[in-house]
Design a protein around this motif. Structure first.
Motif, short mmCIF file in Angstrom:
data_model
loop_
_atom_site.label_atom_id
_atom_site.label_comp_id
_atom_site.label_asym_id
_atom_site.label_seq_id
_atom_site.Cartn_x
_atom_site.Cartn_y
_atom_site.Cartn_z
N UNK A 243 -25.36 12.65 -45.54
CA UNK A 243 -26.69 13.24 -45.53
C UNK A 243 -26.57 14.68 -45.05
N UNK A 244 -26.95 15.61 -45.92
CA UNK A 244 -26.85 17.04 -45.60
C UNK A 244 -25.42 17.42 -45.21
N UNK A 245 -24.46 16.79 -45.91
CA UNK A 245 -23.07 17.11 -45.66
C UNK A 245 -22.45 16.41 -44.48
N UNK A 246 -23.23 15.59 -43.76
CA UNK A 246 -22.71 14.88 -42.59
C UNK A 246 -22.59 13.39 -42.89
N UNK A 247 -21.56 12.78 -42.31
CA UNK A 247 -21.34 11.34 -42.48
C UNK A 247 -22.28 10.57 -41.56
N UNK A 248 -23.03 9.64 -42.15
CA UNK A 248 -24.01 8.85 -41.40
C UNK A 248 -23.70 7.38 -41.60
N UNK A 249 -23.68 6.60 -40.50
CA UNK A 249 -23.44 5.16 -40.56
C UNK A 249 -24.75 4.39 -40.37
N UNK A 250 -24.86 3.27 -41.08
CA UNK A 250 -26.05 2.43 -41.01
C UNK A 250 -25.62 1.02 -40.62
N UNK A 251 -26.32 0.44 -39.64
CA UNK A 251 -25.93 -0.86 -39.12
C UNK A 251 -27.07 -1.88 -39.19
N UNK A 252 -28.04 -1.65 -40.09
CA UNK A 252 -29.19 -2.56 -40.13
C UNK A 252 -28.82 -3.97 -40.59
N UNK A 253 -27.71 -4.11 -41.34
CA UNK A 253 -27.28 -5.44 -41.80
C UNK A 253 -26.18 -6.04 -40.93
N UNK A 254 -25.68 -5.29 -39.95
CA UNK A 254 -24.53 -5.75 -39.18
C UNK A 254 -24.95 -6.77 -38.12
N UNK A 255 -24.46 -7.99 -38.28
CA UNK A 255 -24.79 -9.05 -37.32
C UNK A 255 -23.83 -10.22 -37.50
N UNK A 256 -23.75 -11.07 -36.51
CA UNK A 256 -23.02 -12.33 -36.60
C UNK A 256 -21.54 -12.27 -36.27
N UNK A 257 -20.95 -11.09 -36.15
CA UNK A 257 -19.51 -11.00 -35.94
C UNK A 257 -19.11 -11.20 -34.48
N UNK A 258 -20.09 -11.21 -33.59
CA UNK A 258 -19.80 -11.44 -32.18
C UNK A 258 -19.93 -12.92 -31.80
N UNK A 259 -20.42 -13.75 -32.72
CA UNK A 259 -20.65 -15.17 -32.40
C UNK A 259 -19.38 -15.99 -32.52
N UNK A 260 -18.69 -15.84 -33.62
CA UNK A 260 -17.43 -16.55 -33.85
C UNK A 260 -16.39 -15.57 -34.38
N UNK A 261 -15.11 -15.79 -34.07
CA UNK A 261 -14.08 -14.87 -34.56
C UNK A 261 -13.80 -15.08 -36.05
N UNK A 262 -13.26 -14.05 -36.66
CA UNK A 262 -12.80 -14.12 -38.04
C UNK A 262 -11.32 -14.52 -38.02
N UNK A 263 -10.96 -15.46 -38.87
CA UNK A 263 -9.57 -15.93 -38.91
C UNK A 263 -8.83 -15.24 -40.05
N UNK A 264 -7.70 -14.63 -39.71
CA UNK A 264 -6.83 -13.98 -40.68
C UNK A 264 -5.54 -14.80 -40.81
#
Length: 351
Positions: A243-264
């Motif tokens: 936005x206007x040449x600057x990098x902007x992050x959006x986290x409105x959909x970010x959820x659930x990753x602190x409840x259970x771990x991801x298995x690799x």
């Protein structure tokens, strides 16, 4: 009584290094200031070059090394070093150092372009990499040209995978795009979207808005050279835009990753396995460095022989359907030699 003849004392190691430094300094004005950082910082290299050349060039003696002959200085110079001697020494240097030394003089330039030198820098399976390219791109190239060609990414499998050799070590590296993996629900735009971005080497990433069953799987079969390799996922919480040449992050959909771990996990065709678990966010839903890409190391595997080809399979999953999760970008999987990975780790953070 006859007096015993006087012989000049043999130079000590300290004196020899001082002689080498003086000789290199004299040649800097002749060959350019770029000789200074490499040779002056490595007196052993300079000493070895002058010592080897003194054994091959007629007329050199300890008095020459001392730089004294009837009061005049006629010590050996870099121009006296035979090309064959230079080739023996630069085999122990990295490709960038070899290219820098090629600028010193004709002997260095000839040795630094020798096929025998550059073939030693190529991986044992470099012909397998060339098979991924049209033959007209490499048919007339020298081994140095082949090294330069293979150090750039070579796409295969419809452009969803890339392979290249590391410019410092000549080791084979590989990357697999999210498009080259099986992602559960990727066809449903309610869950996943493809985002074009210059932040990915493949120029596209998979963005998850929300899902209950999160699973990403992939596999590759390739003739990797012998060695130890590390497999990792490149992930970014949230989505990003400019936005206007600057990098902007959006986290409105970010959820659930602190409840259970991801298995690799990963497995190979010869029975090797590795697995681990990571919370992608802490209990408050935050991720350390959440506005940047993170590499999550899955594990390591060993290749003992290029033949037969090694098949590597991997997965990333969080399939606890008691809660949804979302707001994550999946870029790619990297398969990198462990020594190259450790070098890159010192430059940037790896989970």
């Amino acid at each position: 009584m006859l007096s015993s003849p006087h012989f000049p004392p043999s130079p000590t190691i300290f004196h020899r290094r001082e002689i080498v430094r003086d000789e290199i300094k004299k040649n800097i004005n002749r060959y350019g200031s770029f000789a200074s950082p490499l040779l002056l910082s490595s007196p052993r290299l300079g000493e070895r070059l002058l010592t080897v050349s003194s054994q091959r060039v007629m007329g050199l003696s300890f008095s020459n090394l001392n730089g004294e002959h009837n009061g005049s200085s006629i010590g050996p110079s870099l121009g006296d070093i035979p090309e064959s001697c230079v080739a023996c020494v630069i085999l122990h240097l990295t490709p960038p150092e070899i290219c820098n030394l090629a600028r010193l003089n004709r002997a260095f330039r000839g040795a630094a372009s020798s096929d025998s030198v550059w073939e030693r820098k190529l991986p044992s399976n470099y012909k397998d990499l060339l098979d991924l390219l049209p033959s007209e791109r490499y048919r007339s190239l020298s081994k140095k040209g082949v090294f330069a060609l293979l150090s750039r990414p070579i796409p295969f499998d419809d452009g969803n995978k890339e392979v290249w050799i590391d410019r410092l070590t000549g080791r084979v590296c590989m990357a697999v795009s999210a498009r080259g993996m099986a992602i559960t629900g990727i066809e449903d735009r309610r869950y996943w979207n493809w985002i074009d971005t210059e932040e990915s080497r493949f120029h596209v990433v998979a963005y998850l808005q929300q899902i209950w069953w999160f699973e990403v799987d992939g596999a590759v079969r390739f003739n990797l050279p012998p060695g130890t390799y590390c497999l990792s996922f490149r992930i970014h919480l949230g989505r990003f835009s400019k936005r206007l040449g600057r990098r902007v992050c959006h986290f409105e959909h970010t959820h659930g990753w602190e409840i259970k771990p991801v298995r690799f996990s990963l497995s190979t065709s010869d029975g090797q396995e590795a697995s681990c678990e990571y919370y992608l966010a802490d209990k408050e839903g935050e991720q350390t460095g959440r506005e940047s890409w993170r590499d999550y190391k899955v594990g390591e595997f060993v290749v003992g022989c290029s033949e037969p080809a090694t098949e590597v399979q991997w997965s990333m999953k969080q399939i606890d359907c008691t809660h949804s999760k979302g707001g994550i970008c999946v870029d790619s999987v990297f398969i990198i030699p462990i020594d190259v990975k450790e070098r890159n780790k010192r430059k940037g953070g790896v989970k």
